[in-house]
Structure formats: structure tokens, C-alpha cells
Write an enzyme that holds these catalytic residues in place. Structure first.
Site, short mmCIF file in Angstrom:
data_model
loop_
_atom_site.label_atom_id
_atom_site.label_comp_id
_atom_site.label_asym_id
_atom_site.label_seq_id
_atom_site.Cartn_x
_atom_site.Cartn_y
_atom_site.Cartn_z
N CYS A 196 13.57 11.31 7.22
CA CYS A 196 12.99 10.11 8.38
C CYS A 196 14.75 10.83 9.44
CB CYS A 196 13.15 8.66 8.08
SG CYS A 196 14.02 7.56 7.44
N GLU A 241 10.11 0.45 10.32
CA GLU A 241 11.06 1.71 9.78
C GLU A 241 10.22 2.52 10.57
OE1 GLU A 241 14.43 1.46 8.98
OE2 GLU A 241 13.72 -1.35 8.46
N GLU A 290 9.91 15.50 15.54
CA GLU A 290 10.23 15.38 14.64
C GLU A 290 9.49 16.30 13.85
OE1 GLU A 290 8.63 11.47 12.13
OE2 GLU A 290 10.81 11.80 11.40
N LYS A 332 0.87 -1.05 -0.64
CA LYS A 332 -0.09 -0.06 -0.67
C LYS A 332 1.22 0.86 0.24
CE LYS A 332 -2.42 3.38 3.44
NZ LYS A 332 -2.03 4.48 2.19
P1 NAP Z 1 2.47 8.03 8.31
O1 NAP Z 1 1.12 8.74 8.46
O2 NAP Z 1 2.28 7.28 9.60
O3 NAP Z 1 2.00 6.67 6.83
C1 NAP Z 1 3.00 5.85 6.40
C2 NAP Z 1 1.78 4.90 5.61
O4 NAP Z 1 0.99 4.34 6.84
C3 NAP Z 1 0.84 6.03 4.39
O5 NAP Z 1 0.63 4.31 3.10
C4 NAP Z 1 -0.15 5.61 5.02
O6 NAP Z 1 -1.52 5.77 4.65
C5 NAP Z 1 -0.11 4.05 6.56
N1 NAP Z 1 -0.88 4.96 7.72
C6 NAP Z 1 -1.47 5.68 8.44
N2 NAP Z 1 -2.43 5.21 8.96
C7 NAP Z 1 -2.65 4.16 8.91
C8 NAP Z 1 -3.32 2.64 9.96
N3 NAP Z 1 -3.78 2.70 11.02
N4 NAP Z 1 -2.59 1.30 9.58
C9 NAP Z 1 -2.32 0.81 8.43
N5 NAP Z 1 -2.01 2.03 8.02
C10 NAP Z 1 -1.70 2.78 8.16
O7 NAP Z 1 3.56 8.21 7.77
P2 NAP Z 1 3.95 9.50 7.05
O8 NAP Z 1 3.55 10.98 7.21
O9 NAP Z 1 3.02 8.93 5.26
O10 NAP Z 1 5.33 9.66 7.17
C11 NAP Z 1 6.09 10.02 7.53
C12 NAP Z 1 6.63 9.45 8.96
O11 NAP Z 1 7.97 8.66 8.25
C13 NAP Z 1 7.80 9.98 9.24
O12 NAP Z 1 7.83 9.82 10.52
C14 NAP Z 1 9.20 10.00 9.24
O13 NAP Z 1 10.15 9.25 10.18
C15 NAP Z 1 9.00 7.96 8.63
N6 NAP Z 1 10.09 7.42 7.56
C16 NAP Z 1 10.63 6.65 8.14
C17 NAP Z 1 11.31 6.12 6.90
C18 NAP Z 1 12.74 5.07 7.91
O14 NAP Z 1 13.29 3.97 7.41
N7 NAP Z 1 12.57 4.72 9.35
C19 NAP Z 1 11.73 6.57 5.90
C20 NAP Z 1 11.14 7.13 5.58
C21 NAP Z 1 9.95 7.92 6.96
P3 NAP Z 1 -2.48 7.14 4.20
O15 NAP Z 1 -1.01 7.85 2.99
O16 NAP Z 1 -3.33 6.75 3.63
O17 NAP Z 1 -2.42 8.11 5.57
#
Ligand code: NAP
Length: 850
Positions: A302, A268, A399, A193
Site C-alpha cells: 500500500c 487503511e 495505484e 475476514k
Molecule cells: P480490496 O479488494 O479492497 O479487498 C480487501 C478486503 O476487503 C478483502 O478481504 C476483500 O474480500 C474485502 N472486500 C472486498 N469488497 C468488499 C465489500 N464490498 N465489503 C466488505 N469487504 C469487502 O483490496 P485488495 O485488493 O485485497 O488489497 C489491495 C489494496 O489494499 C490496495 O489498494 C492497497 O493499497 C490496500 N492496502 C492498504 C494498506 C494500508 O495499511 N493502508 C495495507 C495493505 C493494503 P475478498 O478477498 O473476498 O475480495
């Protein structure tokens, strides 16, 4: 329009737009309406609903994208399940060819992918063209190699099954590659997804999968809303693993949602990474490093170096240089090749950044932004520098995920480390100094999965990436990342369904005296058999060797003596708890009776409670220096423990006989196997090395396995001695300190170890033992925010509790879902799996050359 001569004079940049034609043609080719990719074909969503995706650079719509619902998730999972047997059974060479074909296709479609990504995400074309897309191809090439080598290099491991993968919007295609490449290489099938904001390149990737001729169902892509797709996928009973990249809050909710299901989970998550500058660093390089650290991808990274920690003496000169450089950064349209910073992914994220920046100002920090203005159409935010920031300020802890740098100062290296580690995260760090000795020392002391020395934001498929603490667990990339997608071949448990059954509820009754893996134990260690004799003598090497016929008869005599009345009343010996190297009275003041197999009273042990666990955790933290001792020293102490246990083997065996009712031969074999385990991990203590990864830039990338910290260990009820030693020995061999809850019905074997530890030079606090009600004490450990990992070998319900309650600080967990393990078996009861669970890999990048 200025003339060329005028441009030479002013040196201003003109626009240098990349054509959007490839993306336009691709979107038009799909009628600007994209479907789901299930079982190798495009399928309309069963709900008939679509979401709109827009370009954040100008807020214009790009396409409508299918919104999958639960029925579509079912269809995709079913397709992946159907494809799994054939895909996992393919020779590694065949899978390698497919992955290689995908890599080639990515390169062929590089321009389309780069433009599409820039349009959908707002990131600059320079970055998608030169960083994201080449790294995507690299991941598939690299993992084609692992597919080829799996049979020989991961012998004894097999594919997991169907993997659900959920990715964020900041590096849409790159995150897809990080997930899909290792999963396919290791023989799994996937349902992925993408994030709602950025679905387009994942769908373009679906066409690449088709072009590469992948069998239908191996890769399925479902666009749509988190609540509809993500949540359903996470809870789906036929998914064997969830691999997630995203925010820590969502990661935490996934930990809870999958608790007890038996699904494997890798997370991650977010970060607040320090960028540490010492006074001898080359400041011009540092400034360019900061540009890469926090303004790369608009700071939506991230591992962005979002906390600038500067040695006090050079703070002002560095800030001055930074402001000068910031004044020259260019913000603008993502397809303009001459911009440094593109658009923020969407209005919601822009509002979050604005809100946090305002909070920083309100909390008293000093904000500096360049004099120029951002474009007014689209989602833009200027590069921003905060100085005068308190370490506890919101902007220093949360963050921001935007182009906002927060600067603080330090005086000494230790202060730098303390500031760097003053965060709940632990994803990455950069260290800048011309003194490599200092830089490497800081790299060692900072709690982060990746540390870049005099560099930042370097990535490669050959180097594992992933976090410590609340930045998640699991690694992507490198050999270390492969284990996220395989399981030991002996572990037949697949998926969540089968996990509901097993439990050790029988534990505590005498049934456990003869554990289910006794057959294994007796097969392997059969005392008195020809094979076991040689081994026994080699391991024990003293006349105390348990298992010789003399010894056996000695045991029998002792056993029968135990059952008859002694000549004098026994001296009361109630072991207390073992905390900080001392016997400590339980806080409750109570003790609990311990019964033998016939229900007769054997003795009493302390009744530990919440406060005792807290004290034990504190003692374990005080002993953290254990991690800094050499592998050689730790090995010496483990050998010494083994030696002292061997010297008292008869006594320990007699205790097992009395506690569990097992035959003396079995008890002898259990003591012997425990000594063997101590030798095993003494052997590993100075041999479980890291690697130097071959990353394709001029640098040495050192992958070091490090101790995790304080590990809580809830021992199995069966095999009261071996079950305890088999877990404690690898944990301490790798430099962790532990808080152990011994077998609840048979704790005396563990409490007998106090004296062995006391006489073996084990530093105080490395092993702490709290006896009592295992499930209650385990909950306290799971909820404790200063415990870094928790191992639990008990019931299915207990495993669920551990996974759920550990979500608080995202501690790593290792549980058995109620299934017994053959503790005597050298494959199940010992080996690399235990060492991997006892360590986390830190990758340190050290560039070389002038
Ligand atoms: P997010 O809100 O956590 O969303 C990530 C993914 O999860 C999206 O596909 C989102 O779908 C989905 N999602 C959200 N709520 C969910 C739930 N309850 N159940 C299942 N899936 C769910 O994060 P983001 O805002 O897209 O990305 C930013 C974050 O990612 C930051 O905190 C960043 O640090 C972290 N990140 C970490 C890494 C690493 O390698 N450690 C790399 C890149 C990013 P929708 O888009 O439909 O909401």
C-alpha cells in the site's frame, strides 16, 4: 550442472529452495479442506460451499477453504458478543498473558507460517521469514504491553465491543496482527475476514489462538467471499466497529454502508507514495532504497514508493544506475531463497498490472524492462521503469499495485512537494538527501501519514501507520492506534441499535433553551455557589466577570429592558456572513429572521447558500499558513479572543438570555465556560506534543500531531455560544482553519463573535462563519472535496448524511448520531478527544549511524 569452479567464474545463482514440507504436512493434516473458526472450534460452513486457494507461483491448488455465508457471520458475531463481557472484564494483566502467549506461539510456528504465506501469496520466503512473521510476533508482544498498561495509561476509556475486521491479501498474516493485537489488548472480541486469495495463514493463526488457550469466541475467523462475508459483517447490527484494510474504492463503499449506524470505522486504504530524491543524496543507497520501495513484495504494498521524483540534474545518472540494478534482479518461485521478486498474487491482479502498463505506453511514457524473461508458468511480471511521464498520466495517479515504478523530475524543493502532493492519496513518502534540514522540511510539507528519511518501508508495532486524505483514517500501531479500539467511558452508546432514536428535532423550538446537559452545566459551574466563585474569578479575572451578584442583577436588568420597549427604535444590525476576515453579504441576498423564546423577532442573519460555503472554504484554504504559525502564537491569539470575550461577557450573556430564554445565571455560566474553553485550548496549543517512538532499529521515529486542514463545523443548536466555541477553539488551536455553521435557531451568539475575532489578531480566513439552514449547508460541506474533515452535532439523520456524503473524498467525520453532549462538562465537552479529532499523526522515521 555447472561445476563449483564454473560457478565461481560466472557467479550465477543456483536454486536455493526452502522446503515446503511444513506447509504440506499442515495442509494434509486438515485433509486439504479448511473450515471456519467460530467460538473456538472448527465449523463447516452452513452453505456447504468451499473455495479453492492456489499458489500463484505455479498455479497449483493448495486447499479448499470454507465459504462462509450470512448465517455463519451471525454465528461468529454471536460468539464474539457472548465472549465480550468476560474478555473485556479481565484484568489487563490477564489479557497481556494471552497476547504474550500468542506472540510466543507465532515464534514457535514461524517456519510453518512463513512457508504457508509464501505458498499462498507468492511472496518470497526471504520476506515472509525475515519481515512478515517477525513483525507479527512483535505486534503481539508490543500490544501485550498495552493490555498490561491499559488501566493506567488509558484511564477513562473502555473497550468498544465486537469488532469486524477485514484484511487484504498483500500481507495476510501481518495485516491480521495489525488488526487483532490492538483489538484484543483493548478488551474487544473480533470476527476477522481474510482476503479470498490468501486465507491460509489466518486459519493457521486460529490454531495458535487455540494453543494459547484464548477463551472461545474472542477470536473468530471467517473465510469466504467479500459479498457474502464482508458485506454481511459490515452491515451486521451487533458489530460495534469495522476495521478495514484494502482498496480506497471498497473503503468508500464501507463508509457509505456504515453511515449513520454508529459503528466506529477505521480505514487503511491505498496509496501512490512519492519517493523523492535530491541531488545530494547518495545514489547507490537510493538505488537499494528504490528496490525496497517498489520491488519489495512485488510492489503489492500500500505504501510502495511507486512515484520516483528525482531532482532534474541527477535524473539520467540515477535512471542508468537503476536499469543496471534491475537487470540483476531475480524473479522466480516464492520458496527460492535467492529470488528478489516472487509471483503476483493471482491472474486477476496480473491482468490489472498489464492493463495499466499498456495504458502508460499508450499515453506516451517510456517503458524500460530488463532483458531477461520471467518464468512462464505462474503469475509473474518483470520489474518495470517508466520515464517521461506526465504528472497527470494515469500511471502517475492510479495505484498499479505491482512492480512498476513511475519516474518524474523536479527542479526545486517546492516543486518536489507540489508533485508529491499531487495525488488524492496520502499514505507514505520517502525523502532522500544528505541535507537533513531539507529532508525534515520536506517531511513536514508532504501530506502523508508516514515519512521515511533516507529509508523506506520500515514498519514497527510502536509506530502508528495510516493515511491522510483518500488513504483513509485511523492509525494502526503505536499509542495512537489504541484509540481506534476504545471509547470514552462516559459515552454509553454501544453499537448501532441505540443510535436510531436520538434526534434534535426539537431543536429550533424553545425547548432547546434548556438543553439536556444543563444539569451538568449548572452542577459544574453553578454561579454563585462557593466552588464556582473562585474558579470564575480566576478565569475571568476582571470586573466584567459574569456571575457576581452585581453582574447578575445587571443581567437581570438588561434582560428585563430587552423585554420592555426601548426608548428609541433599535438600530438595525443584520450580521452578514463572516468570510476571509470580512463580513460578506450572502450570495442569495436574503436574510433569515431569528426569533426569541417567546416567538418575537430578535434580528436577522444572512441566509448562506452553496456559493457562500464555497467562498468560505476557499478563504479557509488561503489561511493555511495558520498551521505553520507556532503553538505559542496560536495560544496568544486564543487568549486574546478569551480576553475580548470576557470584556463583553455581559453583552454575550444578555444575548443568550434573549435568544434562548435561559436564566441569566445559566447564560453567565455559558459565557464563562466559553472563556474557560478558550483558555483550555490556548493552554493545549503549545502542549499537545507528539512522541518519539521506540522502534527497534537505529532511528528516531517522531510521531507528530498535525493539523488536518480545513474543518467544517456544524454546531449544535443548544448552547449557541459554548457549542460553537468548544468546537472552534480546539480546531484552530491545532492549526486548522474552519468553516462554521452556527446554531440554526440561535445564530446571533456566533455572529456576535465576528467583532471579538476582528479585535483579537485572528488572521483572516482562520474562522469563517456561514449562517443559514444547518442541514442544507452541512450537505454542501460534506460533498465538498476541498474540505478535509467535518464535525457535526445535530440530528441522527444529519449524522447519517454527513457520513454518507463525506465518502466522496473520504474526509474524516465526527458526528453525534443525534445524541446530546454535555457541553459544560469538562470531560464530555473538552479535552484530548477534541484534540485527537483536530489532528492527524504523522510518523517520521529518521535513521542514524553511518
Ligand atoms: P480490496 O479488494 O479492497 O479487498 C480487501 C478486503 O476487503 C478483502 O478481504 C476483500 O474480500 C474485502 N472486500 C472486498 N469488497 C468488499 C465489500 N464490498 N465489503 C466488505 N469487504 C469487502 O483490496 P485488495 O485488493 O485485497 O488489497 C489491495 C489494496 O489494499 C490496495 O489498494 C492497497 O493499497 C490496500 N492496502 C492498504 C494498506 C494500508 O495499511 N493502508 C495495507 C495493505 C493494503 P475478498 O478477498 O473476498 O475480495
Amino acid at each position: 550442472m555447472p561445476t563449483v569452479a564454473e560457478i565461481f567464474e560466472t557467479m550465477v545463482y543456483g536454486p536455493a529452495p526452502e522446503s515446503r514440507d511444513p506447509a504440506r504436512a499442515w495442509l494434509d493434516g486438515h485433509g486439504r479442506e479448511l473450515q471456519l473458526f467460530i467460538n473456538g472450534t472448527w465449523v463447516a460452513p452452513q452453505s456447504g460451499q468451499y473455495l479453492e486457494t492456489r499458489s500463484p507461483a505455479d498455479n497449483q491448488p493448495l486447499a479448499r477453504v470454507a465459504a462462509a455465508g450470512p448465517a455463519d457471520v451471525d454465528a461468529a458475531v454471536a460468539a464474539a458478543r457472548a465472549a465480550f463481557p468476560a474478555w473485556s472484564a479481565l484484568p489487563g494483566h490477564a489479557r497481556a498473558r494471552y497476547l504474550y502467549a500468542i506472540a510466543r506461539q507465532v515464534q514457535k510456528q514461524a517456519r510453518l507460517l512463513a512457508v504457508l504465506e509464501s505458498l499462498d501469496n507468492g511472496k518470497s520466503i526471504r520476506e515472509t521469514r525475515d519481515i512478515d512473521i517477525p513483525l507479527v510476533a512483535r505486534h503481539f508482544y508490543y500490544h501485550a504491553g498495552w493490555a498490561q498498561l491499559m488501566a493506567s495509561e488509558l484511564a477513562g476509556y473502555v473497550s468498544l465491543g465486537v469488532v469486524g475486521q477485514i484484511i487484504p491479501w498483500n500481507f495476510p498474516l501481518l495485516m491480521l496482527a495489525w488488526k487483532i493485537a490492538p483489538a484484543l489488548a483493548m478488551g474487544n472480541t473480533v470476527v476477522l475476514k481474510p482476503a479470498k486469495f490468501t486465507p491460509l495463514t489466518a486459519l493457521a493463526f486460529a490454531e495458535i489462538v487455540q494453543a494459547a488457550g484464548l477463551p472461545p469466541g474472542v477470536v473468530n475467523i471467517l473465510t469466504g467471499d467479500a459479498g457474502q462475508v464482508g458485506d454481511t459483517l459490515v452491515r451486521h447490527p451487533d458489530v460495534d466497529k469495522i476495521a478495514f484494510t484494502g482498496s480506497t474504492d471498497v473503503g468508500r463503499s464501507l463508509r457509505r454502508a456504515t453511515a449513520g449506524s454508529g459503528k466506529r470505522l477505521s480505514l487503511e486504504l491505498g496509496g501512490k507514495s512519492p519517493f523523492i530524491v535530491f541531488d545530494d543524496a547518495d545514489l547507490d543507497s537510493v538505488v537499494e532504497g528504490v528496490v525496497d520501495a517498489i520491488w519489495f513484495n512485488q510492489g503489492q504494498v500500500c505504501c510502495a514508493g511507486s512515484r520516483l521524483l528525482v531532482q532534474e540534474t541527477i535524473a539520467e545518472p540515477l535512471y542508468a544506475k537503476l536499469r543496471e540494478r534491475m537487470e540483476k534482479l531475480r524473479v522466480g518461485d516464492s520458496l527460492d531463497k535467492a529470488i528478489d521478486i516472487g509471483a503476483i498474487v493471482g491472474p486477476v491482479q496480473l491482468e490489472t498490472i498489464r492493463g495499466l502498463v499498456q495504458q502508460g505506453v499508450d499515453e506516451g511514457a517510456t517503458l524500460w524492462q530488463p532483458s531477461w524473461a520471467c518464468p512462464t508458468e505462474g503469475c509473474y511480471f518483470p520489474p518495470s521503469l517508466f520515464t517521461n511521464v506526465a504528472p497527470a498520466a494515469t500511471i502517475a495517479q492510479v495505484e498499479i499495485f505491482g512492480p512498476v515504478l513511475v519516474a518524474m523530475t523536479f527542479r526545486t524543493p517546492s516543486e518536489a512537494v507540489a508533485l508529491a502532493n499531487n495525488t488524492r492519496y496520502g499514505l507514505a513518502a520517502s525523502v532522500w538527501s544528505d541535507n537533513l534540514n531539507l529532508a525534515l522540511d520536506i517531511a513536514r510539507r508532504v501530506k502523508a501519514g508516514t515519512v521515511w528519511v533516507n529509508s523506506t518501508n520500515l514498519f514497527d508495532a510502536a509506530a502508528g501507520f495510516g493515511g491522510y486524505r483518500e488513504s483513509g483514517f485511523g492509525r494502526e500501531g503505536g499509542r495512537e492506534g489504541l484509540y481506534e479500539y476504545v471509547r470514552p467511558a462516559w459515552d454509553e452508546r454501544v453499537g448501532s441499535m441505540q443510535y436510531a432514536v436520538g434526534s434534535d428535532d426539537a431543536v429550533g423550538s424553545r425547548q432547546y433553551a434548556v438543553g439536556s446537559d444543563d444539569a451538568v452545566g449548572s452542577r459544574q459551574y453553578a454561579v454563585g455557589s462557593d466552588e464556582s466563585d473562585g474558579r470564575r474569578q480566576a478565569a475571568v479575572g476582571s470586573e466584567d466577570g459574569v456571575g457576581s451578584s452585581t453582574q447578575n442583577s445587571k443581567l437581570k436588568t438588561q434582560n428585563s429592558k430587552l423585554k420592555t420597549q426601548p426608548a428609541f427604535p433599535p438600530i438595525d444590525r443584520t450580521p452578514k456572513l463572516y468570510i476571509g476576515g470580512k463580513q460578506a453579504r450572502p450570495d442569495s441576498g436574503y436574510s433569515r429572521p431569528v426569533y426569541g423564546p417567546e416567538g418575537h423577532l430578535l434580528g436577522e442573519v444572512g441566509e448562506g447558500n452553496r456559493k457562500d460555503i464555497r467562498n468560505a472554504v476557499e478563504a479557509a484554504h488561503k489561511a493555511a499558513g495558520w498551521a505553520d504559525s507556532t503553538g505559542h502564537s496560536r495560544a496568544q491569539i486564543l487568549y486574546y479572543i478569551a480576553e475580548n470575550l470576557a470584556a463583553r461577557a455581559a453583552e454575550f450573556a444578555a444575548r443568550l438570555v434573549a435568544s434562548t430564554g435561559q436564566a441569566p445565571e445559566q447564560a453567565g455560566a455559558e459565557v464563562e465556560a466559553s472563556i474557560d474553553r478558550l483558555f483550555t485550548y490556548a493552554a493545549w496549543a503549545d502542549k499537545y506534543d507528539g512522541q518519539v517512538h521506540h522502534t527497534p532499529i537505529r532511528n528516531v521515529t517522531i510521531a507528530m500531531p498535525e493539523a488536518i486542514g480545513v474543518i467544517g463545523i456544524a454546531c449544535p443548536h443548544e448552547h449557541p455560544l459554548l457549542g460553537c466555541v468548544a468546537l472552534v477553539a480546539p480546531a484552530i488551536a491545532m492549526g486548522n482553519t474552519v468553516v462554521v455553521i452556527p446554531s440554526e435557531p440561535h445564530p446571533l451568539s456566533a455572529t456576535d463573535l465576528y467583532q471579538v475575532f476582528d479585535t483579537s489578531d485572528l488572521p483572516a480566513g482562520v474562522v469563517n462563519i456561514v449562517t443559514g439552514a444547518r442541514e442544507l449547508l452541512t450537505r454542501v460541506l460534506a460533498e465538498h472535496d476541498d474540505v478535509d474533515a467535518l464535525w457535526y452535532f445535530g440530528t441522527a439523520a444529519g449524522s447519517t448524511l454527513v457520513e454518507e456524503a463525506s465518502a466522496g473524498n473520504m474526509k474524516r467525520t465526527w458526528v453525534n448520531y443525534g445524541h446530546p453532549r454535555a457541553w459544560h462538562d469538562p470531560v464530555q465537552g473538552a479535552g484530548p478527544e477534541f484534540l485527537r479529532e483536530a489532528t492527524q499523526v504523522k510518523n517520521i522515521w529518521v535513521p542514524y549511524g553511518e
